[in-house]
Design a protein around this motif. Sequence first.
Motif, PDB file in Angstrom:
ATOM      1  N   VAL B  33     -73.535  74.022 -17.568  1.00  0.00           N
ATOM      2  CA  VAL B  33     -73.538  72.642 -17.335  1.00  0.00           C
ATOM      3  C   VAL B  33     -73.710  71.687 -18.477  1.00  0.00           C
ATOM      4  N   ARG B  35     -72.452  72.245 -21.438  1.00  0.00           N
ATOM      5  CA  ARG B  35     -71.387  72.403 -22.097  1.00  0.00           C
ATOM      6  C   ARG B  35     -71.771  72.849 -23.642  1.00  0.00           C
ATOM      7  N   LEU B 154     -83.243  70.108 -15.649  1.00  0.00           N
ATOM      8  CA  LEU B 154     -82.424  69.940 -14.682  1.00  0.00           C
ATOM      9  C   LEU B 154     -81.976  68.399 -15.020  1.00  0.00           C
ATOM     10  N   SER B 157     -80.080  68.222 -18.193  1.00  0.00           N
ATOM     11  CA  SER B 157     -78.841  68.592 -18.395  1.00  0.00           C
ATOM     12  C   SER B 157     -77.758  67.674 -17.305  1.00  0.00           C
ATOM     13  N   TYR B 158     -78.495  67.162 -16.529  1.00  0.00           N
ATOM     14  CA  TYR B 158     -77.704  66.222 -15.691  1.00  0.00           C
ATOM     15  C   TYR B 158     -77.337  64.752 -16.243  1.00  0.00           C
ATOM     16  N   ASP B 159     -78.354  64.218 -16.678  1.00  0.00           N
ATOM     17  CA  ASP B 159     -78.417  62.764 -17.213  1.00  0.00           C
ATOM     18  C   ASP B 159     -79.631  62.518 -18.522  1.00  0.00           C
ATOM     19  N   PHE B 206     -69.439  79.764 -14.341  1.00  0.00           N
ATOM     20  CA  PHE B 206     -68.089  78.945 -13.973  1.00  0.00           C
ATOM     21  C   PHE B 206     -67.475  79.300 -12.603  1.00  0.00           C
ATOM     22  N   GLU B 209     -70.237  77.476 -10.360  1.00  0.00           N
ATOM     23  CA  GLU B 209     -70.704  76.385 -10.511  1.00  0.00           C
ATOM     24  C   GLU B 209     -70.126  75.182  -9.221  1.00  0.00           C
ATOM     25  N   LEU B 215     -78.865  73.789  -9.111  1.00  0.00           N
ATOM     26  CA  LEU B 215     -78.923  74.911 -10.481  1.00  0.00           C
ATOM     27  C   LEU B 215     -79.438  76.133 -10.030  1.00  0.00           C
ATOM     28  N   MET B 218     -77.172  78.450  -8.617  1.00  0.00           N
ATOM     29  CA  MET B 218     -76.117  78.546  -9.716  1.00  0.00           C
ATOM     30  C   MET B 218     -76.631  79.837 -10.670  1.00  0.00           C
TER      31      MET B 218
END
Lengths: 271, 276
Positions: B33, B35, B154, B157-159, B206, B209, B215, B218
Motif C-alpha cells: 500500500v 508502494r 494507516l 499510508s493512505y494520506d 497484491f 488488496e 488494512l 489485508m
Amino acid sequence: MTPKIPPYIPMDTQPPIIEIENVSFAYSGEPVLRDVNLRVLPRDFIAVIGPNGGGKTTLLKLILGLLKPDRGRIRVNGDPPHKASPSIGYVPQDVHINRRFPITALDVVLMGKLDPKKRWSRRSASNRQDAMTALDRLGMADHARSRMGMLSGGERQRVFIARALVTRPKLLLLDEPTASIDTRGQAEFFELLKEINGEMTILAVSHDLLVISRYVKSVACVNKRLHYHDQAEITGEMLESMYPCTVEEVCPVELVAHGLPHRVLQDHEES
Amino acid sequence: MIEALQFEFMRNALMAGLLASLICGIMGTLVVVNRIVFLSGGIAHAAYGGIGLSFYFGWPYLVGTLGFSLAAGMGMAAVTLKAKHRADTVIGVIWAIGMAFGIILIDLTPGYNVDLMSYLFGSILTVPGTDLFIMLAMGVLIAALTIYYFQDLLAMSYDEEFAQIRGVPVKGLYFTMTAMLAVTIVMVIQVVGLILVIALLTIPPFIMEKHSKSLVQMMVGSSLLGAVFTFIGLWLAYRYDLTSGASIILVAGIGFLVSLVVDRVHPKMKNPHRSG
C-alpha cells in the motif's frame, strides 16, 4: 491562556484567521512565492487561483505547516501553522490518493479523529457516531461501509470533506475541489460549500475560476506574487491592474468581476 | 504431507514457512500500500553487502547483515522522504553497490566460499530450531509494533499529508516502518532466501488488496494466503523432490495468475454502477 491577538489590528476588524506577512518560498533555489501578504477574515470564502506552477499548492502547504517559509511569518488563528494545523480541515486533491487502498468511507472519516496523543481511545463509540453524523450530513451515510475505490469522484470528495468536518475546524482548505467532479455535480457541490461557509472560513485552491466564481466572496491571484481582491473592490479597473497575474505566460484563468451588476468575464490581453 | 511431518526438518520447514508468511503478510501489506516494493528489493539485495562484511571481519552473521541493511534502509528512506522523484534511482544504486560490495568482500575472505544460491533461495529444509525462535520473537515484535502504531500507519499510508496535519510524526514513523522492514527482510532471508522474501512480501498482499475492506483484513488475508502457498509448495517439493523455495514461489505465482483471471472474468470488485 493568553489571548491570541496579533500585534496590530484596526479597530473595526475581527482578528484574521489566516495572516501571511512577507512570505517567500523557494524550492531548491527556484523562487515559487515572493513577498506574499494575505489576511483572511473569519467566514470568508476565498478562492486562490493562478496558473499551474504559480505557487497555489505551495501556499496551501505553507498554511498547513507542511512547508516552512524561507522568509516571513504565517499565523493561522493566531498560532504558527504547525500548531494550528489540527484545527484546519484539509481536503486533498483526489488524484493524490491511492484508489486501490483497502479502506471504507467510514474509516477514512475516522482518520479525522486521529490524535496520536490519545492512542487508546481513538475508535470509541462517540468517534464513530461523529463520523456517521458527518457522512450523513454529506449524504454519504449509505456508503459508510463501501470501499473508497468503489465510489465516484464526487462521492470520494464528500467523504474527504466529512473527514475534514469531524475535526471541527475553523478553517476548511480545499485543493482543486472540482477536479474530480463532473459539471452536473459541481453546482450541488458548491451549494454544499456555501452552507458550510456559514460555519467556517473556506479557502479553495482552483485553476478553474469559472466554476468557483459564483460562490466565493474574495479572490487571491497567485503567480509568484499574490494579489488579493475583496468582493466589493473588484471593478473593471481592478481587472486591468491584476495583469501581473499573467506575466510570462498567458494566465489560463479568466477573471470574474463580482461587484458589477452582471458577472463579467474578461479575457486577458494577449501581449 | 502427514507422513512427511514425522521428519523434524519438515516440521521445522513448515514452521519457518508459516512464520515467514505471518511476518511477510503484515509487512508486505504495508509495502504494497505504500508502494515501496522497490525499496524492499533494494534492502534485500544490499543486505548481501552485510553478509560480506560479516564474513570478511568474522563478525556474527546478524551483526554485519542487520547493521548494513538498517543503514542501507535508512539511507533509502531518507532519499524517499527528501526527493521522491530521485528515490528509485538512488535505491537502484544502493541495491547494486551493496550486492557488489558483498561479493568482493567474500572474494577477499581467505578460504571461504559462500554459496550465493543459498542466499537467494535460502535453505528452508535445514532451518535449525533456534532460528525458529528468533523468527517467532520477531513476528511477535512486528505484530506488536504494528498494532500499537496501527492508526498512525494507516493514516500515513493512505494520506501522508493529512496524517502529518493530524500530528502523526510521519518522518519518524516512515523510518520506523523501514527499519521494521529491514529487520524482517534480514531475518527471513536467512531462513527462506531473498527471492522467497520478495515473493511473500508482494504476491499475497497484491491478491488480497482488491478483496479487502481494511488494512487489517489485508494483513490477515495475506498471512493466511502466504501460509497456504507455503504449505502446498512444501508438499510439492517433498512429493516430487523439487527445490522447496522455488516451488513455494511458483505456487504463489500460480495463485497470482488465477487471481488475475478470476478478476477479469468476475469483475464485481470493479466499479459497477458508475461511468465517467
